[in-house]
Write a protein that holds these residues in place. Structure first.
Motif, PDB file in Angstrom:
ATOM      1  N   LEU A 128      87.666  56.463  42.355  1.00 33.10           N
ATOM      2  CA  LEU A 128      86.442  56.240  41.527  1.00 33.10           C
ATOM      3  C   LEU A 128      86.303  56.874  40.424  1.00 33.10           C
ATOM      4  O   LEU A 128      86.412  58.383  40.717  1.00 33.10           O
ATOM      5  CB  LEU A 128      85.263  55.776  42.104  1.00 33.10           C
ATOM      6  CG  LEU A 128      85.173  54.711  43.241  1.00 33.10           C
ATOM      7  CD1 LEU A 128      83.893  54.322  43.630  1.00 33.10           C
ATOM      8  CD2 LEU A 128      86.086  53.287  42.889  1.00 33.10           C
ATOM      9  N   GLN A 132      81.360  55.891  37.715  1.00 34.37           N
ATOM     10  CA  GLN A 132      80.993  54.734  38.701  1.00 34.37           C
ATOM     11  C   GLN A 132      80.397  55.234  39.741  1.00 34.37           C
ATOM     12  O   GLN A 132      79.381  54.669  40.295  1.00 34.37           O
ATOM     13  CB  GLN A 132      82.331  54.086  39.212  1.00 34.37           C
ATOM     14  CG  GLN A 132      83.009  53.339  38.229  1.00 34.37           C
ATOM     15  CD  GLN A 132      84.502  53.165  38.672  1.00 34.37           C
ATOM     16  OE1 GLN A 132      85.390  53.927  39.003  1.00 34.37           O
ATOM     17  NE2 GLN A 132      84.936  52.121  38.383  1.00 34.37           N
ATOM     18  N   GLU A 179      81.855  48.804  47.322  1.00 33.31           N
ATOM     19  CA  GLU A 179      82.200  49.197  45.909  1.00 33.31           C
ATOM     20  C   GLU A 179      83.317  48.203  45.440  1.00 33.31           C
ATOM     21  O   GLU A 179      83.443  47.877  44.492  1.00 33.31           O
ATOM     22  CB  GLU A 179      82.655  50.594  45.724  1.00 33.31           C
ATOM     23  CG  GLU A 179      83.005  51.024  44.182  1.00 33.31           C
ATOM     24  CD  GLU A 179      81.899  50.974  43.198  1.00 33.31           C
ATOM     25  OE1 GLU A 179      82.052  50.829  42.078  1.00 33.31           O
ATOM     26  OE2 GLU A 179      80.443  51.284  43.749  1.00 33.31           O
ATOM     27  N   SER A 182      82.288  45.207  43.358  1.00 32.13           N
ATOM     28  CA  SER A 182      81.604  45.453  42.228  1.00 32.13           C
ATOM     29  C   SER A 182      82.356  44.705  40.815  1.00 32.13           C
ATOM     30  O   SER A 182      81.629  44.616  40.019  1.00 32.13           O
ATOM     31  CB  SER A 182      81.423  47.027  41.984  1.00 32.13           C
ATOM     32  OG  SER A 182      82.838  47.517  41.440  1.00 32.13           O
ATOM     33  N   ASP A 184      84.449  46.373  39.406  1.00 35.42           N
ATOM     34  CA  ASP A 184      85.235  47.584  38.484  1.00 35.42           C
ATOM     35  C   ASP A 184      86.402  48.001  39.466  1.00 35.42           C
ATOM     36  O   ASP A 184      87.603  48.164  38.794  1.00 35.42           O
ATOM     37  CB  ASP A 184      84.231  48.617  38.598  1.00 35.42           C
ATOM     38  CG  ASP A 184      83.124  48.184  37.627  1.00 35.42           C
ATOM     39  OD1 ASP A 184      83.339  47.563  36.646  1.00 35.42           O
ATOM     40  OD2 ASP A 184      81.944  48.858  37.823  1.00 35.42           O
TER      41      ASP A 184
END
Length: 387
Positions: A128, A132, A179, A182, A184
């Motif tokens: 990441l 982020q 995550e 998310s 992303d």
């Protein structure tokens, strides 16, 4: 190569550099530089052995950064300029070793605070960006960059085979898993793979509890959002599309962990997820038992977020007034407190208050999907009241 595939190579390349003697901070910097080079070159000239190419470039970057002899640096820089980026012929054969899990333990070193360990792992192993991670922690990007830099320096002299804290590793894995939803970065499947590997290595009920929790959540993944990307709450999800094989596996793993009578927070969370997965419809959910598990979870964690979720469960089990009473004992600055209040007031028939609170919650929403959902809820109630 897709960005996610490129990111998946990062841990093993980083591990190879550390095993060769590079300190953690310098190795991580070198790998990041190599990734930047790959993003620039690979779209037009992707190597046959991507991992070997990354190892070669990252090792050169590391050597460039650590040369002490200025004259030698100038001579070797000229040589590097002549040979440019490595060809398939130049790229070395990378060893077939997966150091990802060992890197998680390194990043969970006891010298680090849990938050620093999580941030470092997300950056160095999860792939990441600092931005982020900063968003996840609700801090400025510059603050997170400093935190990660300090953490890297703290573990630079740690032996690669020296383990860290298992509890922190579990928190890291779960945060990376979340995550993955998310939008992303898709790291959910990788987190499950690593947790399976950890469960095969460490005989601990909380490791099994985390794996069960991930599987039970992952089973609902296809139904968590509509085709247009909008959020679909649990009660409205199409349960016929849930992955029954993952649910069956998750429940079996959880049951085997619970019989060992060493309850931990991940086992308790998995038990709640299993009760949701077991209900044929939202109306048939065993909310009374879910409240009991939230009581256990609150005892284990003393988390206000757990108590917030418990208030929702109480509202379902004992009625919205009971849920609002449980909610009143909590600080209204808690994330999603306003959204929960809106839902309970709607259940209690106070549509005007619910609509106002839904609109207020939308302004506080942590992401666009939640904001849109809460805005639609407010609009729905306002439309209903105006008829």
């Amino acid at each position: 190569m897709h960005e996610a595939q490129l990111r998946s190579l990062t841990p093993s390349v980083l591990g190879i550099l550390i095993r060769r003697g590079a300190d953690f901070a310098a190795a991580e910097d070198a790998v990041q530089d190599a990734l930047v080079e790959a993003v620039r070159i690979w779209p037009v000239d992707q190597p046959r052995d991507p991992k070997g190419w990354l190892v070669t470039v990252a090792w050169r970057k590391f050597l460039d950064a650590t040369r002490a002899d200025a004259a030698r640096r100038r001579r070797e820089d000229l040589l590097d300029a002549e040979r440019g980026s490595p060809s398939d012929h130049d790229a070395e054969q990378a060893p077939a070793v997966d150091d990802t899990l060992q890197l998680y333990f390194l990043c969970a070193h006891p010298s680090l605070t849990p938050s620093a360990a999580v941030a470092l792992t997300l950056r160095a192993v999860g792939g990441l960006t600092t931005r982020q991670i900063a968003r996840a922690y609700l801090v400025p990007e510059a603050t997170m960059a400093q935190r990660i830099s300090r953490a890297k320096r703290a573990v630079s002299d740690v032996r690669f085979d020296q383990p860290g804290d298992v509890a922190t590793v579990l928190r890291v894995l779960y945060l990376v898993f979340n995550e993955g939803y998310s939008g992303d970065v898709d790291l959910a499947a990788e987190s499950i793979r690593l947790t399976r590997q950890l469960a095969a290595t460490i005989d601990h009920p909380e490791v099994a509890g985390l794996l069960a929790l991930m599987l039970l959540h992952h089973a609902r993944r296809a139904t968590r959002s509509a085709p247009d990307g909008s959020l679909v709450p649990l009660a409205e999800q199409d349960r016929g599309r849930w992955d029954t094989e993952l649910i069956t596996e998750g429940v079996a793993i959880l049951q085997a962990a619970l019989v060992r009578d060493r309850l931990g927070e991940f086992q308790a969370q998995a038990a709640i997820a299993a009760l949701h997965a077991d209900a044929p419809t939202a109306e048939e959910t065993d909310w009374a038992q879910i409240v009991e598990w939230y009581d256990e979870l609150a005892r284990l964690t003393d988390s206000p977020v757990v108590r917030l979720n418990r208030a929702v469960a109480v509202g379902e089990a004992d009625g919205p007034r009971a849920g609002l009473e449980a909610l009143a004992a909590l600080n209204d600055s808690l994330p999603r407190h306003t959204a929960v209040a809106a839902y309970l007031h709607e259940r209690d028939g106070d549509l005007a208050t619910a609509a106002r609170l839904y609109a207020e919650a939308a302004h506080k929403a942590p992401n666009l999907a939640e904001r849109d959902y809460l805005t639609r809820q407010a609009a729905r109630l306002n439309t209903h009241r105006s008829r």
